[in-house]
Scaffold this active site. Structure first.
Site, PDB file in Angstrom:
ATOM      1  N   ASN A  20      -1.025  12.889  -8.590  1.00  0.00           N
ATOM      2  CA  ASN A  20      -2.194  12.672  -7.936  1.00  0.00           C
ATOM      3  C   ASN A  20      -2.434  13.718  -6.902  1.00  0.00           C
ATOM      4  O   ASN A  20      -1.591  14.279  -6.361  1.00  0.00           O
ATOM      5  CB  ASN A  20      -2.124  11.280  -6.945  1.00  0.00           C
ATOM      6  CG  ASN A  20      -3.398  10.945  -6.364  1.00  0.00           C
ATOM      7  OD1 ASN A  20      -4.240  11.802  -5.821  1.00  0.00           O
ATOM      8  ND2 ASN A  20      -3.521   9.737  -5.961  1.00  0.00           N
ATOM      9  N   GLU A  79       1.263  10.080 -14.058  1.00  0.00           N
ATOM     10  CA  GLU A  79       0.066  11.135 -13.639  1.00  0.00           C
ATOM     11  C   GLU A  79       0.714  11.764 -12.371  1.00  0.00           C
ATOM     12  O   GLU A  79       1.483  11.342 -11.502  1.00  0.00           O
ATOM     13  CB  GLU A  79      -1.108  10.581 -13.576  1.00  0.00           C
ATOM     14  CG  GLU A  79      -1.194   9.194 -12.492  1.00  0.00           C
ATOM     15  CD  GLU A  79      -2.541   8.548 -12.377  1.00  0.00           C
ATOM     16  OE1 GLU A  79      -3.528   9.179 -12.803  1.00  0.00           O
ATOM     17  OE2 GLU A  79      -2.447   7.224 -11.794  1.00  0.00           O
ATOM     18  N   ARG A 117       1.628  13.799  -5.423  1.00  0.00           N
ATOM     19  CA  ARG A 117       2.195  12.649  -5.745  1.00  0.00           C
ATOM     20  C   ARG A 117       2.351  12.236  -7.045  1.00  0.00           C
ATOM     21  O   ARG A 117       1.298  12.020  -7.555  1.00  0.00           O
ATOM     22  CB  ARG A 117       2.026  11.506  -4.674  1.00  0.00           C
ATOM     23  CG  ARG A 117       2.896  10.323  -4.668  1.00  0.00           C
ATOM     24  CD  ARG A 117       2.080   9.125  -4.087  1.00  0.00           C
ATOM     25  NE  ARG A 117       1.420   8.367  -5.122  1.00  0.00           N
ATOM     26  CZ  ARG A 117       0.286   7.932  -5.238  1.00  0.00           C
ATOM     27  NH1 ARG A 117      -0.511   8.232  -4.059  1.00  0.00           N
ATOM     28  NH2 ARG A 117      -0.096   7.244  -6.191  1.00  0.00           N
ATOM     29  N   TYR A 127      -4.620  -0.641  -1.272  1.00  0.00           N
ATOM     30  CA  TYR A 127      -5.343  -0.310  -0.136  1.00  0.00           C
ATOM     31  C   TYR A 127      -5.722  -1.549   0.802  1.00  0.00           C
ATOM     32  O   TYR A 127      -6.080  -1.619   1.962  1.00  0.00           O
ATOM     33  CB  TYR A 127      -6.820   0.342  -0.392  1.00  0.00           C
ATOM     34  CG  TYR A 127      -6.555   1.447  -1.094  1.00  0.00           C
ATOM     35  CD1 TYR A 127      -6.121   2.574  -0.700  1.00  0.00           C
ATOM     36  CD2 TYR A 127      -7.118   1.709  -2.478  1.00  0.00           C
ATOM     37  CE1 TYR A 127      -5.644   3.769  -1.337  1.00  0.00           C
ATOM     38  CE2 TYR A 127      -6.948   2.897  -3.067  1.00  0.00           C
ATOM     39  CZ  TYR A 127      -6.552   3.696  -2.624  1.00  0.00           C
ATOM     40  OH  TYR A 127      -6.270   5.248  -3.258  1.00  0.00           O
ATOM     41  N   GLU A 183     -14.157   5.815  -5.136  1.00  0.00           N
ATOM     42  CA  GLU A 183     -13.455   5.745  -3.968  1.00  0.00           C
ATOM     43  C   GLU A 183     -13.883   6.300  -2.730  1.00  0.00           C
ATOM     44  O   GLU A 183     -13.180   6.464  -1.680  1.00  0.00           O
ATOM     45  CB  GLU A 183     -12.107   6.794  -4.559  1.00  0.00           C
ATOM     46  CG  GLU A 183     -11.320   6.219  -5.757  1.00  0.00           C
ATOM     47  CD  GLU A 183     -10.339   7.123  -6.006  1.00  0.00           C
ATOM     48  OE1 GLU A 183      -9.161   7.079  -5.481  1.00  0.00           O
ATOM     49  OE2 GLU A 183     -10.481   7.800  -7.057  1.00  0.00           O
ATOM     50  N   SER A 232      -7.201   5.383  -8.363  1.00  0.00           N
ATOM     51  CA  SER A 232      -7.146   4.193  -7.619  1.00  0.00           C
ATOM     52  C   SER A 232      -7.298   2.928  -8.638  1.00  0.00           C
ATOM     53  O   SER A 232      -7.433   1.969  -8.255  1.00  0.00           O
ATOM     54  CB  SER A 232      -8.336   4.009  -6.490  1.00  0.00           C
ATOM     55  OG  SER A 232      -8.231   4.731  -5.358  1.00  0.00           O
ATOM     56  N   ASP A 281       3.398   9.606 -10.037  1.00  0.00           N
ATOM     57  CA  ASP A 281       3.974   8.185 -10.138  1.00  0.00           C
ATOM     58  C   ASP A 281       4.739   7.853 -11.681  1.00  0.00           C
ATOM     59  O   ASP A 281       4.389   8.749 -12.489  1.00  0.00           O
ATOM     60  CB  ASP A 281       2.349   7.364 -10.441  1.00  0.00           C
ATOM     61  CG  ASP A 281       1.677   7.415  -9.124  1.00  0.00           C
ATOM     62  OD1 ASP A 281       2.350   7.555  -7.877  1.00  0.00           O
ATOM     63  OD2 ASP A 281       0.652   7.419  -9.341  1.00  0.00           O
ATOM     64  N   GLY A 311      -3.612   9.479  -1.018  1.00  0.00           N
ATOM     65  CA  GLY A 311      -4.429   8.925   0.006  1.00  0.00           C
ATOM     66  C   GLY A 311      -3.733   8.912   1.277  1.00  0.00           C
ATOM     67  O   GLY A 311      -2.539   9.138   1.250  1.00  0.00           O
TER      68      GLY A 311
END
Length: 308
Positions: free
Chosen positions: A271, A269, A250, A211, A16, A142, A252, A275
């Protein structure tokens, strides 16, 4: 009053790295606009010596993936006694391991999908569970290495046991959950809004969806019923706290509403290093909650500490 000297850590060694460079530069630009003195640090093996000489007031961690969000850089910062953003050593390491994080989430009453960790070579001959299922690296971000196995697929995914696989020997096999992709940001002890991610031209929310501009559509706030919206917020905050996250995170989710509005909500999960690129979710969610990008980053800098 002179504002703090912030070292923005970016780059690193993981897959990443390009995302981290983009996040880091965006954050550095915004922090400079807020009046902070900023030094951009492209993290190498000598990062400890670099930071020891630099002695910033705060390290803003814009690294992603292994070495950056798995507790390793956090441990270096603890030894150097440099306050840093995001989660600490334990929460970072725990959240990075998808299966271990799910065990903690399940114990906290958060709904998760059935899964197991296997050696990637053990699934060459037969399905490790009844399709549909998902194969994921245990400790990557990612969506690198994620493979979806559909109901009608007669054999396991061959890529996972091939020489081209670069994501470790252990993989997590997880029941595939149909439905919508939802995500919720947490800032401190407050769950912000819920966003729905709609990939455009992709089977799921993969690297390009995340992205590449135009790779996905974000609906903030998500167009879901108020009770589901609030439930997602509650679960995101519960996961943040159960895993021991700090600063911004964050979570998900998948939400299967095909048969009823209440449907099935499954936490995937958390994070701990979301990003911060122009197409990133957390800045968008925070903006809808009334926090500009500069305000969000300033809050993160002022929230920074050791022993997180």
């Amino acid at each position: 009053m002179t504002k703090k000297h912030v070292a923005v850590l970016m780059g690193g060694f993981s897959s990443e790295r390009p995302v981290s460079i983009s996040s880091g530069n965006a954050c550095a630009d915004a922090l400079e606009a807020e009046g902070y003195r900023v030094t951009r640090v492209d993290v190498g093996r000598d990062v400890g010596a670099v930071l020891a000489e630099l002695r910033p007031d705060v390290a803003f961690n814009a690294l992603h993936g292994p070495y950056g969000e798995d507790g390793l850089i956090q441990g270096v910062l603890e030894y150097l006694e440099i306050p840093y953003t995001h989660s600490g050593v334990l929460a970072s390491a725990l959240a990075m391991n998808k299966e271990q994080a799910k065990r903690v989430a399940r114990a906290a009453g958060i709904p998760v999908a059935e899964s197991r960790v296997v050696n990637r070579f053990d699934i060459r001959g037969e399905h490790p569970m009844v399709p549909p299922y998902v194969v994921k690296p245990v400790a990557e971000g990612s969506s690198f290495g994620v493979v979806i196995v559909r109901e009608d697929q007669s054999h396991p995914p061959q890529i996972v046991s091939s020489p081209e696989w670069n994501y470790g020997e252990a993989v997590m096999v997880e029941r595939y959950v149909h439905g919508r992709e939802l995500t919720c940001a947490v800032m401190g002890d407050v769950a912000l809004g819920v966003c729905e991610i709609i990939p455009t031209g992709h089977a799921f929310y993969d690297y390009d969806s995340k992205y590449v501009p135009g790779g996905s559509k974000h609906e903030t706030p998500a167009k879901i019923s108020p009770n589901i919206y609030q439930k997602i917020q509650t679960l995101a905050l519960k996961a943040h706290q159960a895993i021991g996250c700090r600063g911004v995170s964050r979570s998900d989710f998948r939400y299967d509403d095909r048969h009823s509005e209440n449907g099935e909500i499954v936490w995937l999960e958390v994070n701990t290093q979301p990003g911060m690129t122009p197409t990133s979710l957390v800045p968008e969610i925070a903006a809808h909650a009334g926090h500009s990008f500069g305000d969000l980053l300033s809050w993160m800098v002022e929230d920074a500490s050791c022993l997180r």
